[in-house]
Each structure stands twice: as structure tokens, then as C-alpha cells.
Design an enzyme around this catalytic site. Structure first.
Site, PDB file in Angstrom:
ATOM      1  CG  ASP A  43      -1.882   1.130   1.286  1.00 19.64           C
ATOM      2  OD1 ASP A  43      -1.700   2.108   0.534  1.00 19.64           O
ATOM      3  OD2 ASP A  43      -2.825   1.066   2.108  1.00 19.64           O
ATOM      4  CG  HIS A  44       3.327   3.977  -3.165  1.00 22.67           C
ATOM      5  ND1 HIS A  44       4.288   4.366  -2.262  1.00 22.67           N
ATOM      6  CD2 HIS A  44       3.895   4.141  -4.398  1.00 22.67           C
ATOM      7  CE1 HIS A  44       5.367   4.758  -2.899  1.00 22.67           C
ATOM      8  NE2 HIS A  44       5.168   4.626  -4.206  1.00 22.67           N
ATOM      9  NE  ARG A  45      -4.083   3.913   1.023  1.00 23.78           N
ATOM     10  CZ  ARG A  45      -5.257   3.464   1.441  1.00 23.78           C
ATOM     11  NH1 ARG A  45      -6.324   4.260   1.415  1.00 23.78           N
ATOM     12  NH2 ARG A  45      -5.382   2.235   1.890  1.00 23.78           N
TER      13      ARG A  45
END
Length: 440
Positions: free
Chosen positions: A412-414
């Protein structure tokens, strides 16, 4: 209908295990209910005589909070035996009422605020929701949570129908916000459409017409939840994918030696058991990847609980190895075998598949070389494991044949930057290729 999982909004009453006139006491099993993940037994929290089976066995889409059974207390007479009725009205927690005329059923749904405190309806069994005199009006789940958290129910204001205390009220009183799914389910059941026999179910999506020979297979509860959650995951989570090729020769040699030593204990390690251990240790080495994204917050975990994808007849489910970073591989192998069997039989309990800090999905046994897995929210990463195969690899100045496995991490790049994800994949690769670190 109790909320048996945080994501449960409705359930299927698979089977009644009691009948009208039966005497039950606290702890007796009343029914089998199919949730969004498994079929579970529901126990009575009170004692009395079964006065009425309000919902028929086999009823689907019964909203959380809907009355499904009534007990007659001491000194009360049980109602005459009658055929169970399907859910009436779909409003959780209220007394059962006769089916409304067609014109009323088709009327627009009343907003939740209008049904929070409806006028009391005379109960069919001659007993109100309060039951015995002085008894607090609370759902079975709310009572269990209140007992566990030490919350006095007589000081809690109920927000459910007829002022009934539900899970959200107890957790609010304990100073902890309730899961959104459970709160919404108790207040606003999913829209229903009338079907034959008076039973109400969620209105089905239109089936495309085609001249091609086909059959229409109705989705089970588990498949519906899988479809919903994975759609949300791909639509809302920005996935990034990082792949490494891992040499397995040293790990396979160690596995053979360990299995020989474990033969007297009848324990056999699989490559997947060792992968679970390696991921757990890698997460401890790279704590920036052992996290969950939560809006304005980032939750960082101090323990590695690994969810493991298991293909069950009803659909994919992910039982959890709790504290995999702290457990020897022999314990992981034993737990994983037991959890996989329970998953395939649909007997997992909520605490055995809810939670986890990261996941493993292994399709190597099917000969899949590599693939990209979908993140299982609220987790922020999942490891997709391919098959081990003989490949030509460069070893110094020579080309040799080695057993190599491709592994892809979805992040999850967040919550996780690419550099941190790459560090985790490097730590995992090092543990697999130098496997003594798994037993040190």
C-alpha cells in the site's frame, strides 16, 4: 441475529438446533448461522423455554439485530407450536409483527433516524423485549462485550430499536469507537425485496441474457464478501509491486534435516511454513512495513501476525498465525495444519481469521511462476509466492543450476514507500537463502 464478525451485516440462519417447547439454559447451542466467512454455532445467553422460532431455517439476508427466537421465562407460558416465520420488516431488534400488505411493503424505506425509537409493538409471545422484570434490554453480543469490558449495562443508553442496547453503545460507553460496519448493520439493514413466501432478500442484480448455453449460480455469503472487499481494495489502495528471485537450495536442505528430526513428533514442515516464519522475521527487521494505513494515522505493529490464504470450498479465507515472529517453525506448521482444516470445513472462529498485520498467498503448488496478489485491507502488504523451479543462475563467474522461487510483494503506497518495501523484500530474501536465521 448476533453480529458474529465486524463485517457482518446480514446472516443466513442455516439450521435450528432447538424446537418450540424445548427448555434451554445459558450456553446451549440454539442454531447454526452462516456469516460472511464461516458457519458458526450460536449459544443462548439466557434460560427458558423456546416460545417461538421467528425466522425459518434456511432464511438468507437476516439483518443483524433481527429477532430470530423468543424464550419464555419462568412463570410464562410458551406460545403454541407454530411454523417459523421469515424475517419481518428487516428492522433489527424489534418485536415480530405480521407481514404487511403489499402496498405497505413497497413503501419507501424509513430513514434510520425515524426507527431508532419506534413505539413498542406487542410481542407475539406475551413477553416484551425487556423479558423478565428489571432485565436490561440488550442484544446478546452487547451483553458479552459488556461483560468482557466490565461495562454496567444499566448505565448505558440504547440506540437500537425500542431502546435496545447494541454493540456500538457498549463500546462507546467503554470509551472505544465501535467498528463502522457493525454499527451500520444494527441501524440500517441492507435494502430488501419481497420474494415468494414472504421472505425478504437483497434485490439481486439483473442477470445478463445470452443465447449461449449457461447456468446461473447464486453467490454464497463468502463470495459476496470477497467480491466487495477486493473491489474496494483495488479501487482505493494504490498498489506497488516488488519482485525478487530467491534461491531455495539451502532452505530445502535445512527443511529435509528438520523434518527428519521432527519425525518422532509427527510434524512435517512445508516450504510455506518457512516462508511464513521468514516474512514475520523480515517484518520485525523492517518495522516500517508492519503497518496499516488509517486515514490521518499510521498504525505500527510490534508483533507480526501473518494471515495465510487458504482455498476453501466456499471461497478464499485467511486464517492467522498469531505472533509468527516469536514461534518456532514446528509450532507454525502444527497451527497452520489445524487452521487450514478448520477453514476448509467452515469452522473457523472470528478471532482465527480477523486481524493480521500482513498476508502470504502461495500458488507454488499449482505451478504458478509468479503473480501479483491483492492487498487484504486494513493490512498494507501481501506476499505472493510462486513455485520453486530449476533455473540457470550466475554464481560468480560460473553459470549453475539452482532451485529458484519468484516472490512478489504488493504494498500500500499510502503507508509504505518503495524503498522500505525493497528493504523488506531484501530481508526476506536473505532469510530464505541463509535459513539458519529462521531457527536461531
Amino acid at each position: 441475529m448476533p453480529a458474529l464478525s465486524p463485517t457482518m451485516e446480514t446472516g443466513t440462519l442455516s439450521k435450528w438446533l432447538v424446537k418450540v417447547g424445548d427448555a434451554v439454559k445459558s450456553g446451549d447451542v440454539l442454531a447454526e448461522i452462516e456469516t460472511d466467512k464461516a458457519t458458526m454455532e450460536v449459544e443462548s445467553i439466557d434460560e427458558g423455554v423456546v416460545a417461538e422460532l421467528v425466522v425459518a431455517a434456511g432464511s438468507e439476508g437476516v439483518p443483524v439485530g433481527q429477532v430470530i427466537l423468543r424464550l419464555a421465562g419462568e412463570g410464562e407460558e410458551a406460545a403454541p407450536a407454530a411454523a417459523p416465520l421469515p424475517p419481518a420488516g428487516g428492522v433489527g431488534g424489534g418485536a415480530a409483527v405480521p407481514p404487511a400488505p403489499a402496498a405497505v411493503v413497497e413503501a419507501p424505506k424509513v430513514a434510520p433516524v425515524a426507527v431508532e425509537n419506534p413505539p413498542p409493538t406487542p410481542p407475539a409471545s406475551g413477553r416484551g423485549e425487556e423479558g423478565k422484570e428489571g432485565r436490561v434490554n440488550a442484544s446478546p453480543l452487547a451483553r458479552r462485550i459488556a461483560e468482557a469490558k466490565g461495562v454496567a449495562l444499566d448505565g448505558v443508553t440504547g440506540s437500537g430499536p425500542n431502546g435496545r442496547i447494541v454493540r456500538a453503545d457498549v463500546e462507546a460507553a467503554a470509551g472505544k469507537p465501535a467498528p463502522k460496519a457493525a454499527a451500520v448493520a444494527a441501524e440500517a439493514p441492507a435494502p430488501t425485496a419481497p420474494v415468494s413466501g414472504g421472505e425478504k432478500k437483497a434485490a439481486p442484480a439483473p442477470v445478463p441474457t445470452s443465447d449461449i448455453p449457461h447456468e446461473v449460480v447464486k453467490l454464497g455469503n463468502v463470495r459476496k464478501v470477497i467480491a466487495k472487499r477486493l473491489t474496494e481494495a483495488k479501487a482505493t489502495i494504490p498498489h506497488i509491486y516488488l519482485t525478487v528471485d530467491v534461491r531455495l537450495d539451502a532452505l530445502l536442505k535445512l527443511r529435509g534435516e528438520l523434518n527428519k528430526a521432527l519425525e518422532p513428533r509427527k510434524i512435517k514442515l512445508s516450504v510455506n511454513d518457512m516462508v511464513i516464519k521468514a516474512l514475520a522475521l523480515a517484518l520485525r527487521q523492517v518495522p516500517k512495513c508492519n503497518v496499516s494505513f488509517a486515514g490521518d494515522n499510521l498504525i505500527s505493529y510490534s508483533r507480526a501476525d501473518i494471515s495465510v490464504a487458504v482455498a476453501a470450498p466456499s471461497g478464499l479465507i485467511t486464517p492467522i498465525i498469531v505472533g509468527a515472529d516469536l514461534k518456532p517453525m514446528s509450532v507454525i506448521a502444527t497451527e497452520m495444519k489445524a487452521l487450514a482444516e478448520k477453514a476448509r470445513e467452515g469452522k473457523l472462529q472470528p478471532h482465527e481469521y480477523q486481524g493480521g498485520t500482513a498476508s502470504v498467498s502461495n500458488l507454488g503448488m499449482f505451478g504458478i511462476k509468479n503473480f501479483d496478489a491483492v492487498i487484504n485491507p486494513p493490512q498494507a502488504m501481501i506476499l505472493a509466492v510462486g513455485t520453486g523451479e530449476k533455473r540457470a543462475v550466475v554464481d560468480g563467474d560460473a553459470v549453475v543450476v539452482a532451485t529458484v522461487m519468484s516472490v512478489t510483494g504488493s504494498f500500500d503506497h499510502r503507508a509504505i514507500d518503495g524503498a522500505d518495501g525493497a528493504e523488506l523484500m531484501g530481508a526476506f530474501k536473505a532469510l530464505i537463502e541463509n535459513p539458519l536465521g529462521l531457527v536461531a
